[in-house]
Design an enzyme around this catalytic site. Structure first.
Site, mmCIF file in Angstrom:
data_model
loop_
_atom_site.group_PDB
_atom_site.id
_atom_site.type_symbol
_atom_site.label_atom_id
_atom_site.label_comp_id
_atom_site.label_asym_id
_atom_site.label_seq_id
_atom_site.Cartn_x
_atom_site.Cartn_y
_atom_site.Cartn_z
ATOM 1 C CB VAL A 155 -0.956 -0.019 1.216
ATOM 2 C CG1 VAL A 155 -1.592 1.333 1.456
ATOM 3 C CG2 VAL A 155 -2.029 -1.066 0.987
ATOM 4 C CB CYS A 175 -7.201 -7.273 2.650
ATOM 5 S SG CYS A 175 -5.853 -6.125 2.360
ATOM 6 C CE LYS A 222 -6.198 -9.299 -6.193
ATOM 7 N NZ LYS A 222 -7.068 -8.167 -6.076
ATOM 8 C CG PHE A 227 -11.511 1.536 -0.390
ATOM 9 C CD1 PHE A 227 -12.161 0.714 0.518
ATOM 10 C CD2 PHE A 227 -11.526 2.905 -0.175
ATOM 11 C CE1 PHE A 227 -12.822 1.251 1.622
ATOM 12 C CE2 PHE A 227 -12.182 3.452 0.918
ATOM 13 C CZ PHE A 227 -12.835 2.622 1.822
ATOM 14 C CB THR A 232 -2.897 -3.572 10.737
ATOM 15 O OG1 THR A 232 -3.553 -3.637 9.450
ATOM 16 C CG2 THR A 232 -2.529 -2.136 11.021
ATOM 17 C CE LYS A 264 -9.471 -1.971 3.529
ATOM 18 N NZ LYS A 264 -9.330 -2.142 2.102
ATOM 19 C CG LEU A 289 -22.469 -11.941 -7.051
ATOM 20 C CD1 LEU A 289 -23.700 -11.724 -7.923
ATOM 21 C CD2 LEU A 289 -22.904 -12.200 -5.603
HETATM 22 P P1 NAD Z 1 3.128 -4.845 3.807
HETATM 23 O O1 NAD Z 1 3.467 -5.880 4.789
HETATM 24 O O2 NAD Z 1 3.309 -5.122 2.336
HETATM 25 O O3 NAD Z 1 3.945 -3.509 4.138
HETATM 26 C C1 NAD Z 1 4.099 -2.969 5.396
HETATM 27 C C2 NAD Z 1 5.459 -2.272 5.445
HETATM 28 O O4 NAD Z 1 5.583 -1.560 6.673
HETATM 29 C C3 NAD Z 1 6.643 -3.243 5.400
HETATM 30 O O5 NAD Z 1 7.518 -2.869 4.347
HETATM 31 C C4 NAD Z 1 7.312 -3.084 6.757
HETATM 32 O O6 NAD Z 1 8.715 -3.267 6.715
HETATM 33 C C5 NAD Z 1 6.923 -1.673 7.093
HETATM 34 N N1 NAD Z 1 6.998 -1.347 8.533
HETATM 35 C C6 NAD Z 1 6.620 -2.104 9.587
HETATM 36 N N2 NAD Z 1 6.819 -1.428 10.729
HETATM 37 C C7 NAD Z 1 7.324 -0.212 10.400
HETATM 38 C C8 NAD Z 1 7.710 0.925 11.135
HETATM 39 N N3 NAD Z 1 7.619 0.946 12.469
HETATM 40 N N4 NAD Z 1 8.180 2.002 10.469
HETATM 41 C C9 NAD Z 1 8.283 1.984 9.122
HETATM 42 N N5 NAD Z 1 7.909 0.933 8.358
HETATM 43 C C10 NAD Z 1 7.450 -0.156 8.987
HETATM 44 O O7 NAD Z 1 1.612 -4.446 4.095
HETATM 45 P P2 NAD Z 1 0.534 -3.861 3.063
HETATM 46 O O8 NAD Z 1 -0.083 -4.955 2.280
HETATM 47 O O9 NAD Z 1 1.113 -2.693 2.353
HETATM 48 O O10 NAD Z 1 -0.572 -3.342 4.091
HETATM 49 C C11 NAD Z 1 -0.389 -2.167 4.852
HETATM 50 C C12 NAD Z 1 -1.732 -1.791 5.440
HETATM 51 O O11 NAD Z 1 -2.654 -1.466 4.385
HETATM 52 C C13 NAD Z 1 -2.393 -2.900 6.254
HETATM 53 O O12 NAD Z 1 -3.092 -2.332 7.310
HETATM 54 C C14 NAD Z 1 -3.357 -3.513 5.245
HETATM 55 O O13 NAD Z 1 -4.454 -4.118 5.872
HETATM 56 C C15 NAD Z 1 -3.816 -2.286 4.482
HETATM 57 N N6 NAD Z 1 -4.309 -2.568 3.119
HETATM 58 C C16 NAD Z 1 -3.655 -3.460 2.310
HETATM 59 C C17 NAD Z 1 -4.135 -3.671 1.021
HETATM 60 C C18 NAD Z 1 -3.458 -4.657 0.101
HETATM 61 O O14 NAD Z 1 -4.034 -4.992 -0.922
HETATM 62 N N7 NAD Z 1 -2.265 -5.125 0.386
HETATM 63 C C19 NAD Z 1 -5.255 -2.980 0.542
HETATM 64 C C20 NAD Z 1 -5.856 -2.054 1.390
HETATM 65 C C21 NAD Z 1 -5.381 -1.856 2.676
#
Ligand code: NAD
Length: 432
Positions: free
Chosen positions: A11, A263, A323, A152, A86, A207, A253
């Site tokens: 993200v 997620c 996917k 999203f 998270t 969300k 669906l």
């Molecule tokens: P991810 O694991 O790909 O990335 C998280 C990043 O944060 C990692 O690179 C990690 O090293 C870094 N990190 C951890 N602790 C840190 C800190 N203290 N300081 C700086 N960097 C730090 O996760 P993601 O898929 O990008 O998801 C991030 C958030 O977005 C989550 O809450 C997720 O639910 C939400 N989200 C994800 C998606 C998706 O499709 N992946 C879509 C919408 C929302």
């Protein structure tokens, strides 16, 4: 605007890059030094169509930079996005330790007014906790605002989704933060697509509620597919007929192997946990998870129906990621299914266009192949686990001639059963 994106994962990297593409000055921060070192060289940690080109372009034009130095990033930025992970905690609640670490750092290093935005998916009430942590950590009385701006985007379509959002939701509680967020997203607002400003708690809930609703639709169709299997209906046609109803709509669906990814699984469970913490029983959410878990067993039993004793047999698996158009293996249904049939002695040959490197970190003893055809060589069953487009128009006759036994379990309903059966295959789809 000057933006710090804390957390340069899926993200953070996509959002940071797209915000730079809109003209903002973006500094992406991560604690993962290797990731930042690679990004500075143009090496991306994820596969996402079009992202590499955008990272290169915006880095070259000096609107996008990468660092591990959180202090200078916080000092530099007018707006700080928190986009760290998270993941599920010990009891399936959202683990907010990374979010809290970032809040502590903001409190420590904040040198002037900042807008702090949660982009990570966080339970309702988290913005209040962030405020509290910053107040406790911060020594002087510099003003700051907190807002919620859930993400999203869909993996595989992330750039398109950012540039063409269905909606941008921002939870705010003061005018100054609202103005900053309006400025950031000005380039994306269309006559029919405004930013939806809400209070912070509603935004945090939107969300989780959205992901839980999408997961519910899929679980509902998977449950219905069981009835179709028994009574002879075709769940694809049922979905089509339902989707033509403008109150229902056609998307999400598809019956199949169940939902996975980074997620849905964690968010549905985290929402359930939030309800539990508030003395509420999330009956629907619990059923949505139960149906999803059992759908993986349904696929395993379909494989066993064609190959009652998989011991020593070669089984081909097409598609490993959760996917298409992503290399993300997090909670991919392929994991449960491959591990279960390996336990019964099957020898797995697998193909995925992009997820193999990530799959190698998960599976033991899987033989990875270069093409879908090579994968099926000598196999007693082909299992289609991810609906990559390239599987749709392959030479079915050739596939049959390469296999030891003509069996297909199509866990994503990629093929039409009648067409495949004409080639002499024993074919089992989902709910058809
Ligand atoms: P991810 O694991 O790909 O990335 C998280 C990043 O944060 C990692 O690179 C990690 O090293 C870094 N990190 C951890 N602790 C840190 C800190 N203290 N300081 C700086 N960097 C730090 O996760 P993601 O898929 O990008 O998801 C991030 C958030 O977005 C989550 O809450 C997720 O639910 C939400 N989200 C994800 C998606 C998706 O499709 N992946 C879509 C919408 C929302």
């Amino acid at each position: 605007m000057k933006i710090a994106m804390v957390g340069t994962g899926y993200v953070g990297l996509t959002t940071g890059t797209c915000l730079a593409e809109l003209g903002n000055d973006v500094l992406c921060i991560d604690i993962d030094e290797k990731k930042i070192e690679n990004l500075r060289k143009g090496i991306l940690p994820i596969y996402e169509p079009g992202l590499k080109e955008l990272v290169e372009k915006n880095s070259r034009e000096e609107r996008l930079r990468f660092t591990t130095d959180i202090k200078s990033a916080i000092e530099f930025a007018e707006v700080i996005f928190i986009a760290v992970g998270t993941p599920p905690g010990k009891n399936e609640e959202a683990d907010l330790s990374a979010v809290k670490d970032v809040a502590k750092n903001i409190g420590k290093y904040m040198n002037e007014y900042k807008v702090i935005v949660t982009k990570s998916t966080v339970p309702v009430g988290t913005a209040d906790s962030i405020k509290e942590i910053i107040r406790q950590t911060h020594k002087s009385s510099i003003e700051f605002s907190v807002c919620s701006n859930p993400e999203f985007l869909r993996e595989g379509e992330a750039i398109y989704d950012f540039m063409n959002p269905d909606r941008i939701v921002v939870g705010v509680e003061d005018e100054k933060a609202k103005k900053a967020m309006e400025t950031i997203y000005r380039g994306l607002v269309r006559a029919d697509k405004q930013v939806l400003f809400t209070d912070i708690k509603s935004s945090e809930l939107i969300k989780y509620a959205s992901n839980a609703m999408l997961a519910t639709r899929i679980s509902f169709m998977n449950e219905l597919s069981l009835l179709c299997d028994k009574v002879g209906g075709n769940v694809k046609l049922v979905a089509k007929g339902m989707g033509l109803d403008s109150r229902i709509g056609p998307r999400f669906l598809q019956a199949g192997a169940g939902w996975g990814g980074s997620c849905f699984p964690k968010d549905v469970k985290a929402l359930y946990k939030t309800m539990e913490a508030n003395n509420l029983d999330g009956k629907i959410l619990k059923a949505v998870v139960d149906v999803n878990d059992s759908q993986r067993q349904v696929i395993i039993s379909k494989i066993k129906k064609l190959i009652p004793n998989p011991n020593g047999k070669k089984i081909a698996v097409w598609g490993l990621s959760f996917k298409p158009k992503t290399d993300d293996m997090r909670e991919a249904p392929s994991i449960t299914i491959i591990e279960a049939i390996q336990k019964e002695g099957a020898l797995i040959r697998a193909f995925d266009p992009v997820a193999v490197e990530n799959a190698k970190k998960i599976f033991k003893d899987v033989e990875y192949c270069r093409t879908p055809y090579e994968t099926v060589e000598g196999c007693s069953c082909l299992v289609i686990m991810t609906e990559w487009n390239e599987f749709r128009e392959l030479d079915i006759q050739r596939i049959k001639s390469l296999m030891a036994e003509p069996n297909i379990v199509d866990a994503r309903n990629v093929y039409e059963p009648e067409y495949i059966k004409k080639f002499g295959f024993r074919y089992i789809g989902v709910g058809r």
